[in-house]
Design an enzyme around this catalytic site. Structure first.
Site, short mmCIF file in Angstrom:
data_model
loop_
_atom_site.label_atom_id
_atom_site.label_comp_id
_atom_site.label_asym_id
_atom_site.label_seq_id
_atom_site.Cartn_x
_atom_site.Cartn_y
_atom_site.Cartn_z
N ASN A 1 -4.06 -20.75 18.72
CA ASN A 1 -4.05 -20.23 17.53
C ASN A 1 -5.59 -19.65 16.91
OD1 ASN A 1 -1.40 -20.62 16.87
ND2 ASN A 1 -1.80 -22.53 15.76
N HIS A 2 -5.37 -18.74 15.88
CA HIS A 2 -7.22 -18.32 15.21
C HIS A 2 -6.64 -19.29 13.67
CE1 HIS A 2 -7.27 -14.93 18.21
NE2 HIS A 2 -7.55 -15.64 18.63
N PRO A 3 -7.88 -19.30 13.65
CA PRO A 3 -7.54 -19.83 11.76
C PRO A 3 -7.84 -18.68 11.27
CG PRO A 3 -9.78 -20.27 13.05
CD PRO A 3 -9.19 -19.38 14.55
N MET A 4 -6.61 -18.50 10.55
CA MET A 4 -6.14 -17.96 9.93
C MET A 4 -6.46 -18.07 7.68
SD MET A 4 -2.45 -17.72 10.58
CE MET A 4 -1.67 -19.02 10.96
N THR B 1 -9.88 -13.02 11.43
CA THR B 1 -9.14 -14.12 12.63
C THR B 1 -9.84 -13.79 13.62
OG1 THR B 1 -7.97 -12.60 13.11
CG2 THR B 1 -7.34 -14.13 10.50
#
Length: 220
Positions: A90-93, A98
């Protein structure tokens, strides 16, 4: 003595009709040493192009020491092209971008992980069939006896003995009636001694729950 196909210690348990070993099919826990993966006996994976690193092929985003774990039960069948995507992908959203800046500067990695928040484990039960090219999403909880159709994308909690298809994955139907599922879960045949499982394979193939119960070891 048990039959050769019940030899959990054999990394390549399948022989072709001509006697050749099928190196594209492996007992996963005999070839995977990744510390974040826990895999039960007799669970196999297959690939048309056998990789040197089966853990990287199956769970490409789960690096050793990642905050999440993958747990897979016994007697699972993992087809070619299956991938388990874990939370580390995942990437921080929550921010304005992102873009994963921290992966290029490990001094920033702690803040990056904190931005991601809690990263869930992935759980796959016993006797689960993951069809060709299926994708398991971060934090999925897949019950015992589930069938995941080819190219399906599955997340969330999947009940025992469901058939899941499509993207996003949806339950097509349950494999058996509720009372049969309850009896199967009570029997937990995948935990029986090997000689009992070998005697039970005709009942398993015939979906004969009465016969399976009669064959259950006394301690079950």
């Amino acid at each position: 003595m048990t039959s050769p196909f019940l030899d959990a210690s054999n990394p390549h348990p399948m022989r072709l009709p001509n006697g050749q070993i099928n190196t594209g099919l492996v007992h996963l826990n005999r070839v995977v040493t990744h510390p974040n993966l826990t895999i039960g006996d007799y669970t196999y994976a297959s690939a048309f192009d056998a990789p040197q690193d089966w853990a990287a092929r199956l769970a490409p985003y789960t690096y050793p020491g990642a905050p999440e774990r993958i747990r897979i039960g016994r007697f699972c069948q993992i087809a070619n092209g299956v991938q388990i995507i874990t939370g580390s992908a995942n990437h921080p959203m929550a921010g304005f971008s992102t873009y994963p800046f921290a992966i290029f500067d490990f001094a920033r990695l702690r803040d990056y992980v904190a931005q991601l928040g809690a990263i869930p484990d992935t759980e796959i039960g016993n006797d689960v069939w993951l069809g060709d090219g299926a994708t398991v999403l971060p934090g999925a909880r897949i019950g015992n006896g589930v069938i995941v159709g080819a190219r399906a994308v599955v997340g969330g909690e999947i009940p025992d003995y469901a058939i899941v298809v499509g993207n996003p994955g949806r339950i097509l139907r349950m494999r058996f009636a509720p009372d049969v599922i309850a009896r199967l879960l009570a029997l937990r045949w995948w935990d029986w001694p090997l000689d009992a499982i070998e005697r039970a394979t005709p009942a398993l193939a015939a979906s004969d729950i009465d016969a399976l119960e009669r064959l259950a070891p006394a301690s079950t």
